[in-house]
Design a protein around this motif. Structure first.
Motif, mmCIF file in Angstrom:
data_model
loop_
_atom_site.group_PDB
_atom_site.id
_atom_site.type_symbol
_atom_site.label_atom_id
_atom_site.label_comp_id
_atom_site.label_asym_id
_atom_site.label_seq_id
_atom_site.Cartn_x
_atom_site.Cartn_y
_atom_site.Cartn_z
ATOM 1 N N LEU A 12 -45.758 -15.486 6.642
ATOM 2 C CA LEU A 12 -45.300 -14.243 7.592
ATOM 3 C C LEU A 12 -45.993 -14.422 9.026
ATOM 4 N N MET A 13 -47.206 -14.360 9.011
ATOM 5 C CA MET A 13 -47.900 -14.606 10.134
ATOM 6 C C MET A 13 -47.728 -15.416 11.050
ATOM 7 N N THR A 14 -47.500 -16.652 10.569
ATOM 8 C CA THR A 14 -47.252 -17.841 11.500
ATOM 9 C C THR A 14 -45.836 -17.454 12.034
ATOM 10 N N PHE A 15 -44.650 -16.813 11.300
ATOM 11 C CA PHE A 15 -43.593 -16.565 11.809
ATOM 12 C C PHE A 15 -43.592 -15.599 12.849
ATOM 13 N N GLY A 16 -44.468 -14.594 12.922
ATOM 14 C CA GLY A 16 -44.920 -13.762 14.149
ATOM 15 C C GLY A 16 -45.308 -14.665 15.308
ATOM 16 N N VAL A 17 -46.443 -15.533 14.858
ATOM 17 C CA VAL A 17 -46.905 -16.462 16.086
ATOM 18 C C VAL A 17 -45.722 -17.296 16.680
ATOM 19 N N GLY A 18 -44.756 -17.853 15.852
ATOM 20 C CA GLY A 18 -43.619 -18.448 16.284
ATOM 21 C C GLY A 18 -42.893 -17.650 17.547
ATOM 22 N N MET A 19 -42.624 -16.386 17.007
ATOM 23 C CA MET A 19 -41.845 -15.362 17.896
ATOM 24 C C MET A 19 -42.591 -15.486 19.157
ATOM 25 N N ILE A 20 -43.833 -15.345 19.383
ATOM 26 C CA ILE A 20 -44.577 -15.061 20.425
ATOM 27 C C ILE A 20 -44.656 -16.495 21.291
ATOM 28 N N LEU A 21 -44.817 -17.410 20.681
ATOM 29 C CA LEU A 21 -44.889 -18.804 21.381
ATOM 30 C C LEU A 21 -43.512 -19.048 22.145
ATOM 31 N N GLN A 22 -42.307 -18.653 21.354
ATOM 32 C CA GLN A 22 -41.084 -18.919 21.699
ATOM 33 C C GLN A 22 -40.960 -18.203 23.223
ATOM 34 N N ASN B 188 -46.817 -23.249 7.692
ATOM 35 C CA ASN B 188 -46.726 -22.855 9.272
ATOM 36 C C ASN B 188 -45.271 -22.636 9.648
ATOM 37 N N MET B 189 -44.839 -21.438 9.703
ATOM 38 C CA MET B 189 -43.659 -21.246 10.263
ATOM 39 C C MET B 189 -43.560 -21.431 11.545
ATOM 40 N N LEU C 15 -43.679 -34.803 9.277
ATOM 41 C CA LEU C 15 -44.903 -35.404 9.194
ATOM 42 C C LEU C 15 -45.998 -34.508 9.470
ATOM 43 N N GLY C 16 -46.207 -33.750 10.438
ATOM 44 C CA GLY C 16 -47.038 -32.802 10.673
ATOM 45 C C GLY C 16 -47.215 -31.674 9.551
ATOM 46 N N LEU C 17 -46.047 -31.186 9.149
ATOM 47 C CA LEU C 17 -45.888 -30.310 7.977
ATOM 48 C C LEU C 17 -46.419 -30.919 6.702
ATOM 49 N N ALA C 18 -46.351 -32.155 6.666
ATOM 50 C CA ALA C 18 -46.859 -32.906 5.529
ATOM 51 C C ALA C 18 -48.361 -32.832 5.426
ATOM 52 N N VAL C 19 -48.948 -32.822 6.524
ATOM 53 C CA VAL C 19 -50.535 -32.760 6.720
ATOM 54 C C VAL C 19 -50.948 -31.024 6.577
ATOM 55 N N THR C 20 -50.248 -30.208 7.269
ATOM 56 C CA THR C 20 -50.627 -28.955 6.895
ATOM 57 C C THR C 20 -50.367 -28.235 5.928
ATOM 58 N N TYR D 292 -35.201 -27.455 13.295
ATOM 59 C CA TYR D 292 -36.008 -28.289 12.606
ATOM 60 C C TYR D 292 -36.941 -27.760 11.487
ATOM 61 N N ILE D 293 -37.028 -26.611 11.435
ATOM 62 C CA ILE D 293 -38.154 -26.175 10.538
ATOM 63 C C ILE D 293 -37.870 -26.219 9.074
ATOM 64 N N ILE D 294 -36.548 -25.686 8.759
ATOM 65 C CA ILE D 294 -35.851 -25.724 7.525
ATOM 66 C C ILE D 294 -35.844 -27.228 6.945
ATOM 67 N N ASP D 295 -35.212 -28.117 7.744
ATOM 68 C CA ASP D 295 -35.176 -29.569 7.364
ATOM 69 C C ASP D 295 -36.514 -30.085 6.957
ATOM 70 N N SER D 296 -37.460 -29.623 7.937
ATOM 71 C CA SER D 296 -38.902 -30.262 7.691
ATOM 72 C C SER D 296 -39.338 -29.812 6.423
ATOM 73 N N PHE D 297 -39.188 -28.619 5.867
ATOM 74 C CA PHE D 297 -39.578 -28.312 4.888
ATOM 75 C C PHE D 297 -38.933 -28.780 3.387
ATOM 76 N N MET D 298 -37.528 -29.139 3.798
ATOM 77 C CA MET D 298 -36.900 -29.688 2.753
ATOM 78 C C MET D 298 -37.456 -30.906 2.585
ATOM 79 N N VAL D 299 -37.725 -31.841 3.794
ATOM 80 C CA VAL D 299 -38.023 -33.159 3.297
ATOM 81 C C VAL D 299 -39.463 -33.049 2.684
ATOM 82 N N VAL D 300 -40.344 -32.326 3.227
ATOM 83 C CA VAL D 300 -41.860 -32.251 2.155
ATOM 84 C C VAL D 300 -41.592 -31.913 0.824
#
Lengths: 263, 414, 364, 522
Positions: D325-335, D258-259, D245-250, D451-459
């Motif tokens: 690509l940028m948000t992928f980097g952000v994801g790495m940092i957040l993790q 947003n990776m 759902l969040g992905l459907a918005v962003t 969950y990220i790939i599944d979410s993309f597939m849903v959207v």
């Protein structure tokens, strides 16, 4: 009298039957987007070597008609033929290779490539990936490109990227690309927007000269320019043909005056 | 204490292609009196970080411990920590770096079998020494690796024997659930052979595999329930790996599978894994391992105290692979002292026959097959997340890394 | 679609210097195994570690080149190139497994250990032929090429572009990863293939095998550079740029965009497959982790960091990011993800043309 | 209740001093022995029907029974301890808890069932009937008949009837067996089926009757299984819905890839953990920590989203691939940041009592409480999103900016602020998804990656920009996955679904609920 009746009343042969001299043949074409009728039962015939101007207010369906002919938009109903080819079943590239060239309302080209390269891509030559890989620019092709550049006045900018050209130059470049394609039918969408009077005159002369060997359909707002073309004029309104004839004829047509010129 | 900055690395700060090209001109050289280097090859990021970071900390704790005891052979120990990031080729690269660039004397590392298999050729080629602290499927032997975790006969078979005993509930039907990789596959193959030898028919065995990190267990748990509903006492044998256990146990609890009805015995679940779950619905489910934090006795008290003071958290739990790391490290220290050298060629023979009173409360011995003799403990999960022993072998069991229940082992090349 | 970030061709003088730097770098690379043979106390000695790790980076650089060809020139951002790389690796891995022969643990004359173990009676049909090296190499190109052909044909024909294509290719590699993780697939499951013994009659894990593989990789790098250069400098290259910047306009010029994109996508996949085939014998393992979507994204980021749309940029990116990663995972095992993630953010924000853009600006 | 019984017990003991060798006193010391000894003692105590046994066994089952180093038993009562043998207060120095294993637990369940079946408390009687049902002993027949004669609550009666049938089935009386077979046939549960299958082997003469009953059970179970598969599918679908759902918005509304979306979900799960820890000290608040976590997770993730949008993403508008690509980097940092702060280990998020266990829907369909709530939560979040977009000022401005940024700006809408809010809103929804996922998955730094790939597939499958598409897409994928799973296995089912989506997108590049017309072309 409604526009539909008018179009229906226009003289044309029964559906699906080829017209001897017709290069382009549209019959009963409708396009519906989400309930909005962009084209409404439009019919149009362009003959070999003919120069035709199309005018109409915004939203009359001029660009949609171009889209239908070039395969970008599929009609909801109707017949679109180019010689014996049913254009409604072909994709853009195939249609282009049949000999229909198009110039867009907003000049579109490849900004990262130079003027020369843009023309080279447009040059009539085998289009497959392997042919492109093997392609070597021979003398005749080079001469052709150079003469076209001269014709559109861009020789001095041959090696500048298209992205840095001015609006007028971009218009010229796109016309040049159209010439390089050597098409049988040219669809030209608002070619003189942003041009000086002199350039406009030059363009009109160019189109008239081209029209001898091929068919040209010009969409334009600029009535002076249309007059300069001296061709048959078709007026579109709300997706249908409103009037057809010489520029004087349509300018005096009360219906045209009412919906378009009169405003 | 942790030296990360070798000359190689310092010069490479140039970054980029420059760094790549600058590397060749640098070569490490260490003075004679240099400290003993201990390589730590555990993932600190990626999927395995969850399990392996605690082992990294255990090795660091042991380095500190050894130094507090005056080092080994009078030399100071120094840990070299790298992050192979749960990426198996990176494991091989990092192993090579530890051995070739940092010249480590001994390495403690790996968790998954694939990471071990990835570094094995490197350790053999460069003649390194690796201590591998996790229970595994066996079917392997290397002169350069010492395996301080359990072999299948030290875990799986006693556990199933227990399930089939009167105390364990006399199970007649077994559901084998596992993550789809080599350890569960092998263990279950061995168990099938064993169950067959006990007269259990194939129809009474259910086998199901799931991917790593599987989180939706609804269907499988429901199928186990159905399987159990076909008569005969049923038990679950779980070789589900790390991350997938939490959702599995949650589903088990929520679908109301009680230990009294369908007990579930797990081989890779320890206190660390249970830390993420509310264990009240799971009381009575079983774990078979070689060490539990609740094991009584002085060696374990010392081990726990050492850990909790090192990590500065009196609540941090210990688990079996940590104990195996500890035991391996102590044995290596003993062997190095005995061999009066840290050279691999000298330490390896000295390691065989080393004995240690391990935190599990038994004396463990390093056998000639590079595996330990270990006791087998069956524990029940308690409401507080601890595991208490309900059954144990009388003596330490000798490891059989080549199981007799796998017929192909008869043709094995020796 | 994305706004065109057309990388301008470096000006004549710049291009010349760039080429000189490139040739210099290649020469230095070519020297590494030679320097490795010097006595260890020599000042110019290069350790085995450096040779083996550089060999690995070269294969990464080839992968980056392949991605750059598709993305930098044709605008196809594939987040599934890791899958092509891995498939090539699996092809050669199967060959290496067959070469182990009866030297496996269980001494079976034909079946690899894991098959003996999972109770296979005979080799599955899709393993046939892999005992021959030329066949394996052919498959290392053909399988990725075929997959790219099928996926590409379906996607390009339906005009799936931009982020949609990225998501589809990402799903492709993800699905492959899940499938290869299954032991029942007959590819060794999570463990994949390891413990290779020899290749073309030369025992692996020896310095001479390493330098041979190193030179093979370097040769492939040069070959790929030549092929990519040939494509990008031809009219096809200009058509690709045209497609990247204005796909529909290219169609109206009569170019069959599907064919062109398919050509470059398949070519790129085949190059990636070959890179994977050289990668596997050097690192000694191939397993489904190589299919993980993160790997593919990382490879794309190498290209972004180096500078897409220039072949040298791809190489620069692959070498620099990997060198950085190797260094950081040792120096700062707990912090390296911050540094690497930060780098990716910084590059996309501040260096849209990548590191190569820095040099280009300087020269102007 | 306990006190009452203990009091009665005390009276009883005082009234009947030292009845030396009765069953109770003989069996009692066995409880302190080894596991088999203890199990035998428990069985004896259960059969004794001695009211003194009840508090002892109950204490034992609840893990409160102590034994002194000398082996004497102690039952805690109030602040002190009682010696169950004498009923007198006694000292419990050095005592430790009597340990149980599954065998003892099993015996305890049967024995408590026997002792509690005539309890005045309805809940206890129900549990007792279940316990007796599972202990399957012919000796319980008289006890159950007596209890049934007095029972009036229908639900307990039914359970007692089943327990009686189970007991009769293992007995010797043929008539009882026959009625038991018929009764169990109408029960339609797997437990009944297990009993009948076993009885079939023991009683070949009754095979026909048993087969009839088994067939009846099978039929009920088949329907129930289909319903449960549907529920599992909807449950998986609701998880996908929440994650997407969040992905459907962003992605759907703003076109931002947003990776790091998965990492926002993970932040939400950690927020749940933090709220739970904060509430731990306040007893009356603790059970409500989960509902409290919902706004907390929303705010945390939304704040992170707003920072990400204002700080980074807004510089990359119109460049979706770079954003990816940028948000992928952000994801790495957040993790890694979460790993540094909270450690790599899983964090425990407990489920409140109302989310544990199984719930019976009409027709005997068993559904797990936590998944039921997640379905409800998923729908609630969906409605919330729809309401926010349709009926709030913010939603109106958002739609305006999406449709025509320039015109919206000229009308005085601060488009930058709307962008930030929209992105924060989408991220906040991801955070709320994290609250739900904390109930079924690991709370670890890697939570989001799964969950990220599944979410993309849903959207993409549902149609970008369409909330209805996201809903239908998520539920379809969930159900298809669960229907395929028993045949193909969990992995292949997922692979099939992924391939099917890829093929589907070839046919409908814009997904199920595609926007048509000119707006979609641009």
């Amino acid at each position: 009298m409604s526009a539909t009746e008018l179009a229906a009343g226009a003289p044309h042969p029964p559906r699906g039957q080829a017209v001897p001299d017709a290069v382009l043949y549209l019959d009963g074409v409708s396009v519906v987007f989400d309930g909005f009728r962009a084209l409404n039962n439009l019919s149009l015939i362009v003959e070999a070597g003919e120069l035709r101007a199309i005018i109409g207010p915004n939203g009359a369906g001029k660009t949609t008609m171009m889209d239908v002919i070039t395969g970008k938009t599929r009609p909801t109903a109707g017949v679109v033929r180019f010689h014996d080819h049913d254009l409604t079943r072909l994709d853009e590239a195939t249609i282009a290779n049949l000999g229909i060239g198009r110039k867009f309302q907003k000049p579109t080209m490849f900004d990262a490539l130079t003027v020369f390269e843009n023309l080279e891509l447009a040059l009539k030559a085998p289009r497959g990936p392997f042919s492109c890989l093997r392609w070597v620019l021979d003398r005749t092709s080079r001469q052709k490109i150079e003469s076209t550049m001269a014709e559109v006045g861009l020789t001095a900018r041959a090696h500048d990227r298209a992205g840095v050209l001015s609006h007028g130059q971009r218009q010229w470049l796109e016309i040049g690309m159209l010439l390089m394609q050597d098409p049988e039918l040219l669809l030209v969408d608002e070619p003189v927007a942003g041009m000086t009077d002199q350039e406009t005159e030059h363009t009109a002369a160019l189109l008239v000269r081209i029209a001898g060997a091929r068919s040209v359909v010009v969409v334009e707002h600029d009535l002076e320019f249309v007059r300069a073309l001296g061709s048959k004029v078709t007026v579109l309104c709300e997706g249908s043909m409103l009037s057809e004839g010489s520029i004087d004829h349509v300018q005096n047509d009360p219906r045209v005056i009412e919906v378009y010129l009169g405003r | 204490m942790i030296s990360n900055a070798s000359r190689f690395t310092r010069r490479a700060t140039l970054g980029g292609l420059g760094a790549a090209l600058a590397l060749p001109y640098v070569k490490p050289s260490f003075a004679q009196s240099a400290p003993i280097k201990v390589g730590v090859l555990h993932s600190l990021s990626g999927t395995m970080a969850i399990s392996e970071t605690a082992l990294r900390d255990t090795v660091l704790m042991m380095v500190e411990y050894a130094n507090s005891k005056g080092g080994v052979l009078g030399r100071r120990l120094e840990a070299v920590v790298v992050d192979p990031a749960s990426n198996w080729p990176l494991f091989a690269e990092k192993a090579r770096e530890l051995l070739a660039v940092h010249k480590v004397d001994v390495t403690f590392g790996c968790w998954t079998s694939v990471s071990r298999k990835s570094v094995l050729p490197v350790f053999e080629e460069l003649n390194g020494l690796l201590f591998y602290p996790v229970q595994y499927e066996g079917e392997e032997e290397s002169k350069n690796i010492f395996y301080t975790g359990a072999a299948p006969n030290q875990q799986a078979i006693p556990a199933v024997e227990y399930l089939m005993s009167k105390d364990g509930g006399e199970a007649k039907r077994i559901a084998l659930l596992g993550t789809d990789y080599v350890y569960p596959r092998t263990t279950n193959r061995i168990l099938r052979g064993f169950l067959k030898s006990k007269g259990i028919a194939d129809a009474d065995i259910m086998e199901e595999y799931t991917p790593f990190g599987h989180s939706d267990w609804q269907g499988i748990v429901a199928r186990v329930k159905r399987f159990a509903g076909e008569g005969k006492k049923t038990a679950i044998v779980s070789t589900i790996n790390g991350d997938a256990n939490v959702p599995f146990y949650r589903e088990l609890g929520n679908q109301g599978i009680k230990a009294e009805d369908i007990p579930c015995v797990a081989f890779s679940v320890g206190e660390e894994e249970l830390a993420g779950i509310d264990t009240k619905p799971l009381v009575g489910h079983l774990a078979a391992w070689n060490y539990f934090m609740s094991t009584p006795g002085k060696p374990n008290e010392e081990f726990k105290a050492l850990w909790q003071s090192y990590i500065k958290n009196p609540k941090r739990v210990t688990n079996d692979p940590m104990e195996a790391t500890y035991t391996g490290f102590r044995m290596w220290m003993q062997a190095a002292e005995k061999a009066k050298s840290t050279a691999v060629a000298a330490v390896t023979p000295a390691l065989i026959g080393q004995k240690l009173m391990a935190p599990c409360g038994y004396e463990e011995e390093m056998l000639a097959n590079h595996h330990l003799s270990k006791p087998v403990l069956i524990g029940e999960i308690q409401a507080d997340g601890q595991i208490t022993t309900v059954w144990k072998t009388p003596d330490a069991v000798k490891a059989e890394n080549w199981s007799t229940y796998i017929p192909e082992n008869a043709n094995r090349r020796r | 679609m994305s706004a065109s970030l057309a990388a301008p061709a470096p000006a004549g003088a710049g291009r010349m210097t760039l080429r000189l730097v490139l040739i210099g770098a290649m020469l230095v690379l070519a020297m590494l195994p030679v320097l490795n043979r010097l006595p260890p106390d020599s000042a110019l000695h290069v350790s085995d570690f450096i040779v083996s790790i550089t060999g690995k980076w070269i294969t990464y650089a080839i992968l980056a080149l392949a991605i750059d060809l598709a993305w930098g020139y044709a605008g196809i951002l594939s987040l599934g190139h890791g899958a092509f790389f891995a498939l090539g690796g699996y092809a050669i891995g199967m060959h290496l497994m067959r070469l182990i022969g009866p030297r496996g643990v269980y001494g079976h004359p034909t079946l690899p250990d894991f098959m003996v173990f999972l109770g296979y009676r005979e080799l599955p049909w899709y393993w046939l032929g892999f005992e021959h090296f030329p066949f394996a190499i052919l498959m290392a190109m053909a399988v990725p090429g075929l997959l790219a052909g099928v996926v590409g044909y379906l996607a390009f024909r339906s005009r799936i572009t931009g982020v949609y294509l990225s998501i589809i290719t990402q799903a492709m590699t993800y699905a492959l990863m899940l499938a290869f993780f299954r032991n029942d697939m007959g590819f060794g499951g999570n463990n994949g293939f390891t413990d290779f013994k020899e290749l073309l009659g030369m025992p692996l894990n020896t310095p001479s095998a390493r330098s041979t593989l190193f030179y093979a990789s370097l040769l492939l790098l040069l070959g790929s550079l030549w092929v990519c250069g040939r494509v990008t400098r031809s009219k096809l290259g200009r058509v690709l740029v045209a497609i990247r910047d204005a796909e529909s306009r290219t169609r109206f010029l009569g170019y069959d965009v599907t064919q062109h994109k398919l050509f470059v996508f398949v070519l790129s996949a085949m190059i990636a497959g070959l890179a994977g085939a050289l990668y596997v014998p050097q690192v000694g393992i191939i397993n489904p982790g190589e299919f993980s979507p993160g790997n593919s994204i990382e490879a794309v980021i190498w290209v972004a960091v180096g500078g897409r749309g220039t072949l040298v940029g791809a190489l620069l990116g692959a070498f620099s990011v990997n060198a950085l990663k190797t260094w950081l995972t040792t120096v700062a095992p707990d912090l390296w993800l911050f540094a690497l993630g930060g780098l990716f953010v910084a590059v996309t924000l501040f260096l849209p043309r990548g590191l190569i853009g820095l040099f280009q600006k300087e020269r102007r | 209740m306990e006190k009452l019984i203990a009091g009665l017990l005390l009276l009883l003991v005082l009234a009947l001093p030292a009845r030396a060798q009765d069953a109770f006193t003989t069996a009692l010391p066995g409880l302190a022995g080894g596991f088999s000894e203890a199990a035998a003692a428990v069985e004896q105590l259960g059969a004794s029907a001695d009211p003194r046994a009840l508090p002892v066994l109950r204490a034992m089952a609840e893990g409160r029974l102590q034994k002194t180093p000398e082996g004497a038993l102690r039952v805690p009562q109030g602040d002190g301890f009682v010696d169950p043998a004498t009923g007198q207060p006694a000292d419990a120095a050095g005592a430790e808890t009597v340990r149980l294993n599954n065998r003892v637990r099993q015996a305890l369940r049967g024995a408590l069932g026997q002792l509690q079946i005539i309890s005045p408390d309805a809940g206890e009687r129900l549990a007792a009937a279940e316990g007796v049902f599972r202990s399957r002993s012919a000796a319980n027949v008289p006890l159950l008949e007596a209890a049934l004669a007095k029972e009036t609550v229908p639900r307990i009666r039914e359970q007692m009837e089943l327990a009686l049938a189970a007991s009769q089935l293992v007995g010797t009386e043929a008539e009882g067996k026959r009625s038991a077979i018929a009764r169990l046939g109408s029960a339609g549960t797997t437990e009944a089926r297990a009993l009948l299958i076993e009885a079939r082997i023991a009683n070949p003469d009754m095979a026909t009757a048993i087969d009839v009953s088994l067939a009846a059970i099978e039929q009920t179970l088949a329907i129930r299984r289909a319903a449960e598969t549907l529920f599992q599918g909807l449950s998986l679908g609701s998880v996908l819905l929440l994650a997407a759902l969040g992905l459907a918005v962003t992605f759907g509304v703003m076109g931002v890839i947003n990776m790091a979306h998965g990492e926002f979900v993970m932040l939400g799960a950690y927020a749940t953990f933090m709220v739970q820890e904060a509430c731990r000290g306040i007893p009356w608040l603790a059970p409500w920590s989960l509902p409290l976590a919902v706004p907390a997770a929303f705010l945390l993730a939304a704040a992170a989203g707003a920072i990400l949008e204002r700080g980074l993403i807004r510089h990359l508008y119109g460049r979706p691939l770079e954003t990816l690509l940028m948000t992928f980097g952000v994801g790495m940092i957040l993790q890694q940041a979460v790993r540094s702060i909270f450690g790599a280990q899983n964090r425990e998020v407990t489920s409140p009592a109302w989310m544990q266990g199984t719930m019976m829907l009409p027709g005997g369909i068993a559904v797990t409480q936590n998944r039921m709530w997640i379905i409800v939560f998923g729908i609630a979040v969906l409605l919330l999103v729809i309401a926010a977009i349709r009926y709030t000022r913010f939603g109106l401005e958002m739609r305006a900016v999406v449709q025509n940024r320039r015109i919206a700006a000229t009308m005085g809408i601060r488009t930058g602020r709307v962008d930030a809010l929209t992105f924060a809103f989408g991220s906040g929804i991801a955070g709320m998804a994290g609250v739900a996922l904390s109930q079924i998955d690991n709370v670890s730094p890697n939570l989001g990656t799964g969950y990220i790939i599944d979410s993309f597939m849903v959207v993409v499958f549902g149609g970008v920009g369409s909330l209805a598409g996201t809903l239908v897409g998520a539920l379809t994928l969930g159900v298809v996955n669960k229907v395929l799973e028993p045949y193909a296995g969990a992995v292949l089912a997922k692979v099939f679904v992924l391939v099917a989506i890829m093929l589907f997108i070839q046919r409908r590049p814009r997904g199920l609920f595609a926007l048509k017309g000119r707006a979609a072309e641009s």
